[in-house]
Motif scaffolding. Sequence first.
Motif, mmCIF file in Angstrom:
data_model
loop_
_atom_site.group_PDB
_atom_site.id
_atom_site.type_symbol
_atom_site.label_atom_id
_atom_site.label_comp_id
_atom_site.label_asym_id
_atom_site.label_seq_id
_atom_site.Cartn_x
_atom_site.Cartn_y
_atom_site.Cartn_z
ATOM 1 N N LEU A 95 0.702 -1.106 -0.106
ATOM 2 C CA LEU A 95 -0.084 -0.237 0.063
ATOM 3 C C LEU A 95 1.029 1.363 0.099
ATOM 4 C CD1 LEU A 95 -2.859 1.289 0.505
ATOM 5 C CD2 LEU A 95 -2.464 1.000 2.844
ATOM 6 N N VAL A 96 0.536 2.226 -1.039
ATOM 7 C CA VAL A 96 1.334 3.347 -1.000
ATOM 8 C C VAL A 96 0.144 4.498 -0.495
ATOM 9 C CG1 VAL A 96 2.429 5.004 -2.461
ATOM 10 C CG2 VAL A 96 3.076 2.665 -2.745
ATOM 11 N N VAL A 97 0.524 5.371 0.465
ATOM 12 C CA VAL A 97 -0.501 6.202 0.665
ATOM 13 C C VAL A 97 0.163 7.633 0.183
ATOM 14 C CG1 VAL A 97 -1.685 7.489 2.713
ATOM 15 C CG2 VAL A 97 -1.155 4.951 2.475
ATOM 16 N N ILE A 98 -0.689 8.460 -0.534
ATOM 17 C CA ILE A 98 -0.269 9.889 -0.906
ATOM 18 C C ILE A 98 -1.067 10.780 -0.017
ATOM 19 C CG2 ILE A 98 -0.277 11.496 -2.884
ATOM 20 C CD1 ILE A 98 1.348 8.919 -3.693
ATOM 21 N N GLY A 99 -0.496 11.793 0.329
ATOM 22 C CA GLY A 99 -0.771 12.868 1.549
ATOM 23 C C GLY A 99 -0.398 12.658 2.883
ATOM 24 N N VAL A 100 0.750 11.954 2.777
ATOM 25 C CA VAL A 100 1.202 11.952 4.423
ATOM 26 C C VAL A 100 2.666 12.133 4.454
ATOM 27 C CG1 VAL A 100 1.628 10.287 6.397
ATOM 28 C CG2 VAL A 100 -0.441 10.030 5.194
ATOM 29 N N ASP A 101 3.095 13.141 5.234
ATOM 30 C CA ASP A 101 4.422 13.568 4.894
ATOM 31 C C ASP A 101 5.385 12.552 5.880
ATOM 32 O OD1 ASP A 101 4.411 14.359 7.582
ATOM 33 O OD2 ASP A 101 4.030 16.344 7.004
ATOM 34 N N ASP A 102 6.834 12.863 5.912
ATOM 35 C CA ASP A 102 7.763 12.193 6.529
ATOM 36 C C ASP A 102 7.466 12.186 8.075
ATOM 37 O OD1 ASP A 102 8.867 11.407 4.276
ATOM 38 O OD2 ASP A 102 10.732 12.885 4.350
ATOM 39 N N ASP A 103 7.271 13.159 8.501
ATOM 40 C CA ASP A 103 6.740 13.167 10.222
ATOM 41 C C ASP A 103 5.350 12.808 10.673
ATOM 42 O OD1 ASP A 103 9.267 14.486 10.526
ATOM 43 O OD2 ASP A 103 7.910 16.651 10.100
ATOM 44 N N ARG A 104 4.538 11.986 9.371
ATOM 45 C CA ARG A 104 3.201 11.315 9.753
ATOM 46 C C ARG A 104 2.297 12.363 9.919
ATOM 47 N NH1 ARG A 104 6.606 8.739 7.620
ATOM 48 N NH2 ARG A 104 7.255 6.635 8.092
ATOM 49 N N ASN A 105 2.255 13.671 9.507
ATOM 50 C CA ASN A 105 1.270 14.407 9.452
ATOM 51 C C ASN A 105 0.420 14.280 8.138
ATOM 52 O OD1 ASN A 105 2.182 16.127 11.618
ATOM 53 N ND2 ASN A 105 3.866 16.791 10.443
ATOM 54 N N ILE A 106 -1.001 14.353 8.307
ATOM 55 C CA ILE A 106 -1.555 14.147 7.137
ATOM 56 C C ILE A 106 -1.916 15.378 6.445
ATOM 57 C CG2 ILE A 106 -4.027 13.237 6.334
ATOM 58 C CD1 ILE A 106 -4.197 11.527 8.839
ATOM 59 N N SER A 107 -1.189 15.527 5.294
ATOM 60 C CA SER A 107 -1.150 16.884 4.553
ATOM 61 C C SER A 107 -2.214 17.028 3.768
ATOM 62 C CB SER A 107 0.340 16.951 3.856
ATOM 63 O OG SER A 107 0.600 15.959 3.157
ATOM 64 N N GLY A 108 -2.686 15.733 3.095
ATOM 65 C CA GLY A 108 -3.634 15.690 2.187
ATOM 66 C C GLY A 108 -3.271 15.855 0.633
ATOM 67 N N ALA A 109 -4.261 14.839 -0.083
ATOM 68 C CA ALA A 109 -4.064 14.784 -1.450
ATOM 69 C C ALA A 109 -5.255 14.348 -2.044
ATOM 70 C CB ALA A 109 -2.942 13.950 -1.897
ATOM 71 N N ARG A 110 -5.670 14.891 -3.234
ATOM 72 C CA ARG A 110 -7.006 14.439 -3.879
ATOM 73 C C ARG A 110 -6.552 13.697 -5.022
ATOM 74 N NH1 ARG A 110 -11.580 15.776 -1.907
ATOM 75 N NH2 ARG A 110 -12.122 17.562 -0.346
ATOM 76 N N LEU A 111 -7.675 12.870 -5.113
ATOM 77 C CA LEU A 111 -7.535 11.986 -6.459
ATOM 78 C C LEU A 111 -7.953 12.931 -7.619
ATOM 79 C CD1 LEU A 111 -6.418 9.237 -7.467
ATOM 80 C CD2 LEU A 111 -8.899 8.284 -7.124
ATOM 81 N N GLU A 112 -7.115 13.779 -8.023
ATOM 82 C CA GLU A 112 -7.587 14.803 -9.186
ATOM 83 C C GLU A 112 -6.817 14.027 -10.339
ATOM 84 O OE1 GLU A 112 -7.923 18.908 -6.431
ATOM 85 O OE2 GLU A 112 -6.176 18.232 -7.422
ATOM 86 N N GLN A 113 -7.047 14.748 -11.533
ATOM 87 C CA GLN A 113 -6.369 14.238 -12.678
ATOM 88 C C GLN A 113 -4.925 14.091 -12.570
ATOM 89 O OE1 GLN A 113 -8.721 13.271 -15.172
ATOM 90 N NE2 GLN A 113 -7.122 12.254 -15.847
ATOM 91 N N ALA A 114 -4.250 15.171 -12.048
ATOM 92 C CA ALA A 114 -2.941 15.321 -12.097
ATOM 93 C C ALA A 114 -2.411 13.990 -11.147
ATOM 94 C CB ALA A 114 -2.372 16.640 -11.647
ATOM 95 N N VAL A 115 -3.014 13.865 -10.248
ATOM 96 C CA VAL A 115 -2.364 12.823 -9.290
ATOM 97 C C VAL A 115 -2.814 11.645 -9.930
ATOM 98 C CG1 VAL A 115 -3.085 11.817 -6.891
ATOM 99 C CG2 VAL A 115 -2.607 14.384 -7.224
ATOM 100 N N TYR A 116 -3.714 11.398 -10.484
ATOM 101 C CA TYR A 116 -4.367 10.045 -10.991
ATOM 102 C C TYR A 116 -3.474 9.714 -12.198
ATOM 103 C CZ TYR A 116 -7.274 6.585 -13.276
ATOM 104 O OH TYR A 116 -7.660 5.476 -14.087
ATOM 105 N N ASP A 117 -3.124 10.634 -13.300
ATOM 106 C CA ASP A 117 -2.283 10.558 -14.393
ATOM 107 C C ASP A 117 -0.781 10.194 -13.860
ATOM 108 O OD1 ASP A 117 -4.460 10.964 -15.932
ATOM 109 O OD2 ASP A 117 -3.556 13.215 -16.295
ATOM 110 N N GLY A 118 -0.305 10.796 -12.619
ATOM 111 C CA GLY A 118 1.012 10.418 -12.323
ATOM 112 C C GLY A 118 1.101 9.281 -11.677
ATOM 113 N N VAL A 119 0.113 8.551 -11.012
ATOM 114 C CA VAL A 119 0.012 7.241 -10.387
ATOM 115 C C VAL A 119 0.061 6.210 -11.644
ATOM 116 C CG1 VAL A 119 -1.154 5.656 -9.019
ATOM 117 C CG2 VAL A 119 -0.837 7.883 -8.209
#
Length: 551
Positions: free
Chosen positions: A55-79
Amino acid sequence: MALTPQDLFTSTEVSSVDFWDAVGKVEHERLDFKSRVPKGLSDTLAAMAMTTGGLVVIGVDDDRNISGARLEQAVYDGVMTAGHDVEVSLSTHELLVGGVPVVLIEVPAVSGRLVTTPNGRVLRRVGSSNHPLRGDALARFVRAVTLHPREDDPVPSAGASDIDLDALNQLLAAQKRPRATRRTALKSMAELGLAVDRAGNWVPTVAGVVLVGATPDAHIKGARVQFVDRQGAASRTGASRSRHTLSAPLSRLVEDLVALIENSGERHEAVVGLRREIIPVFPREVLREALLNALAHRDYQLSGGTVDVTLFADRLEVRSPGGLAGHVTLENLRDEHFSRNSRLMGALKSLELVDEFGEGVDRMYEGMAGRLLPEPTWSATDASVTVVLRSESPVSLDDQVWLSMLSATQMTADERRVLVQARHEGRVTRRSVRALLGPDVDVPALLRGMFFKALLVQVGERGGTYYELSREIVARVGSYGIAAQARRREQLVQLVQTRGRLSVAEAAEELDVPREIVKGLLVDLTSEGLIRAVGKTRARVYVPAIDPQSE
């Protein structure tokens, strides 16, 4: 009920507490956090696919803060582009965690072919890192991945009548599937991937017969264990005390072997703290892991080879047919993991008998260290892998039993030896610890660490300082040897019979031992029916098992 990572893909929103409970905050082989879609995402996808998926989680930084990320077109295309670059089919899902969106990427494990990075490298996950394979390790890994796994071969001679329904239903229950009958057994196995269609009929596979076959060696030559007890011999050529051949569904086979080894070897009865136990020479969890490794990772291409278990006076040897699997070597076997029989391992994982991430080897080392036994040793050839467990220890079996009661406490070998010395002598000093462990050990730092871990307490200052077992340790496992503990039990029974009634305070004063230990012994004697408890809490006293006035 706690959520699993799979449950998150069917949820739209969870609390942050439920999210962290489901995935954990420590990255490992099957988990990776990214604050955004990175350029190197394809490396992580390739490494996970060639290990056990994850499992890869996008939207969590190295300090385990939930910074957030939406499954928008740019994110979906990159994945999807990263997945396309390594030819791995991905599943994505947007999840609100405490109101903040994150993107989940499910990476499947890929078998039967190589998954390479865009620049042609083969990667494996080791902890939270992606490591390239090179040289011989790469060659062996390629052969293992691209060869057809023997575990999926059909076994035409086996049918529904050869299946152990109890073993099959245990596996079905573990995967939350309906129970099977004799009539539906093969269909249920097919749903588990343990049977294949041949000319319109379901035929069990090698993995199916090994896992749930009543007598696997009746259909698969070599699918059995040879146990030899050579406790009076130094080598395999000496005379044996007994020999046994075992064949049963894999999970039951392991339990049968553990019982056989323990009944054949030395057994020690211990009364420590509040418990009476029969303690075998080798830690039970270590035996299970050694046997499961041998049976689950053996090479079933070598159909005539058996798993051989040999018990000597000073050691146990477990030999498994087939060399080390994939890219695993003697040097990296604690860090790397490769399943030669991934379907077998998946079934055993669902039964909670193994951990898919290879932590079983670490548990073997920890289990041996917990009783100050030597580390397991491994040897390998192209034809077999052997693990040796040795029973020699710098402390007696009595002390090993005592230490085993503290197995949940993280300690070094030096700390365990100091505890044993404090147990025997009542106290330790810097000088006595230095004499025990040698001049190379930083004794002041060691004793300070044991004090902060609440293993020892410091008494006195400067030149008169010494250390005793802490009250926590004494309360949990006592401070006396087993023989001394047995004598105190006898004394307590005699005191109760002589006085007619005895309180905890009176017993502690009479025996000159801490109240916590006396209370534990009295409770133990009561549960065994040797004395009776009368009254509650502070007013409780102990009387003879048979009250003379009632006769």
